[in-house]
Design an enzyme around this catalytic site. Sequence first.
Site, short mmCIF file in Angstrom:
data_model
loop_
_atom_site.label_atom_id
_atom_site.label_comp_id
_atom_site.label_asym_id
_atom_site.label_seq_id
_atom_site.Cartn_x
_atom_site.Cartn_y
_atom_site.Cartn_z
N PRO A 130 -43.59 26.50 7.30
CA PRO A 130 -42.94 26.23 8.67
C PRO A 130 -42.06 25.10 8.48
O PRO A 130 -41.38 24.86 9.62
CB PRO A 130 -44.22 25.69 9.45
CG PRO A 130 -45.59 26.32 8.44
CD PRO A 130 -44.89 26.44 7.19
N GLU B 185 -54.44 24.38 1.99
CA GLU B 185 -53.86 23.42 3.03
C GLU B 185 -52.31 23.23 2.53
O GLU B 185 -51.51 22.94 3.42
CB GLU B 185 -54.47 22.12 2.92
CG GLU B 185 -55.96 22.01 3.40
CD GLU B 185 -56.08 22.54 4.92
OE1 GLU B 185 -55.22 21.96 5.71
OE2 GLU B 185 -56.86 23.53 5.39
N ARG C 160 -33.79 46.40 3.58
CA ARG C 160 -33.45 47.42 4.80
C ARG C 160 -31.70 47.33 4.77
O ARG C 160 -31.21 48.30 5.24
CB ARG C 160 -34.02 47.55 6.07
CG ARG C 160 -34.05 46.42 6.85
CD ARG C 160 -34.92 46.29 7.89
NE ARG C 160 -34.56 47.29 8.90
CZ ARG C 160 -33.83 47.41 9.59
NH1 ARG C 160 -32.54 46.65 9.85
NH2 ARG C 160 -33.61 48.61 10.30
N ASP D 245 -28.67 47.85 14.48
CA ASP D 245 -29.89 46.83 14.66
C ASP D 245 -29.23 45.84 15.69
O ASP D 245 -28.22 45.34 15.78
CB ASP D 245 -30.14 46.31 13.37
CG ASP D 245 -30.80 47.08 12.53
OD1 ASP D 245 -31.53 48.06 13.11
OD2 ASP D 245 -30.91 46.80 11.35
C1 9WO Z 1 -47.53 24.29 5.35
C2 9WO Z 1 -46.66 23.46 6.47
C3 9WO Z 1 -47.05 22.87 7.81
C4 9WO Z 1 -46.08 21.97 7.96
C5 9WO Z 1 -45.02 21.39 7.46
C6 9WO Z 1 -45.03 22.01 6.08
C7 9WO Z 1 -45.78 22.77 5.50
N1 9WO Z 1 -45.86 23.65 4.41
C8 9WO Z 1 -46.85 24.51 4.36
C9 9WO Z 1 -47.06 25.18 3.29
O1 9WO Z 1 -46.39 25.33 2.41
N2 9WO Z 1 -48.12 26.04 3.69
C10 9WO Z 1 -48.74 27.04 2.41
C11 9WO Z 1 -48.28 28.36 3.00
C12 9WO Z 1 -50.21 26.74 2.23
C13 9WO Z 1 -50.92 27.10 3.59
C14 9WO Z 1 -50.33 28.30 4.08
N3 9WO Z 1 -49.14 28.67 4.12
C15 9WO Z 1 -48.31 28.79 5.36
C16 9WO Z 1 -46.88 29.57 5.39
N4 9WO Z 1 -48.86 29.18 6.35
N5 9WO Z 1 -47.70 29.33 7.23
C17 9WO Z 1 -46.83 29.61 6.66
C18 9WO Z 1 -45.56 30.09 7.31
C19 9WO Z 1 -44.36 30.59 6.44
C20 9WO Z 1 -43.07 30.85 7.01
N6 9WO Z 1 -43.02 30.76 8.28
C21 9WO Z 1 -44.06 30.46 9.19
C22 9WO Z 1 -45.30 30.11 8.62
#
Ligand code: 9WO
Length: 243
Positions: A96, A123, A161, A176
Amino acid sequence: MRFDLLTLFPEMFSALRDQGVSGRAHARGIWTLGLWNPRDFTEDVHRTVDDRPYGGGPGMVMMAEPLSRAVAAARAARHAASGEDPDRVPVVLLSPAGRRHDQQLAAQWARSSGAILICGRYEGVDQRFIDRHVTEELSLGDYVLSGGELAAMVVMDSVLRLLPGVLHDAQSAEQDSFNPALDGLLDSPHYTRPEIWDGMPVPEVLLSGHHAQIAEWRRQRSVALTTERRPDLIQALRARKSQ
Ligand code: 9WO
């Protein structure tokens, strides 16, 4: 194109590899998939990939070393397969905190030879691994998932795609939403048989066979829908046109 995934859940990617448009493209050799489980790069009997966070706090953190070894293996495999310079492969973390993915980025990736994608769990990932290996971070939007795998598949699908020969109908991708050919507007509505369904008719112009009028109708619907739902896209179009 080749994607290498670092993931504790490699089985998840069979969906993208085996199903639908991306599955057919994989079967035809248009893209290849490498799956690397950090657990296979551990050396202790428990095959440990995570540990408690320094400084305290909830949950566990993915350890740098198994990830680092998996990246080295992926780099080496890509080099062996295509001669690609192992030090120049993009290494992407789905997070994120990354740059927001969009259609323009997907089109850019579609012109590349692919990437190594890192799917975090727990985490998060030890920052030292990110500092050493990750060249860019990509986000789908402002929400948290349980892992990077689904985000990686979304990004890959949006790229695949666009590859030549992936869609049955070459015109499909051009129609699209967000496509530059449509000025980055939302796509117009679609209708198919029957002509009347549940008392609702298909807009008459679509039955007329009058291609210029149909194109004009679709353009109007596209502009109206975008104005209503995504005024930001209209603003962006105005900004592009005025420069
Ligand atoms: C989570 C996170 C939250 C706030 C700021 C930085 C951050 N990095 C991560 C991260 O690397 N998380 C890992 C991947 C481990 C936990 C689950 N992860 C994850 C990726 N949760 N959500 C995403 C994600 C990826 C792309 N777009 C939206 C959410």
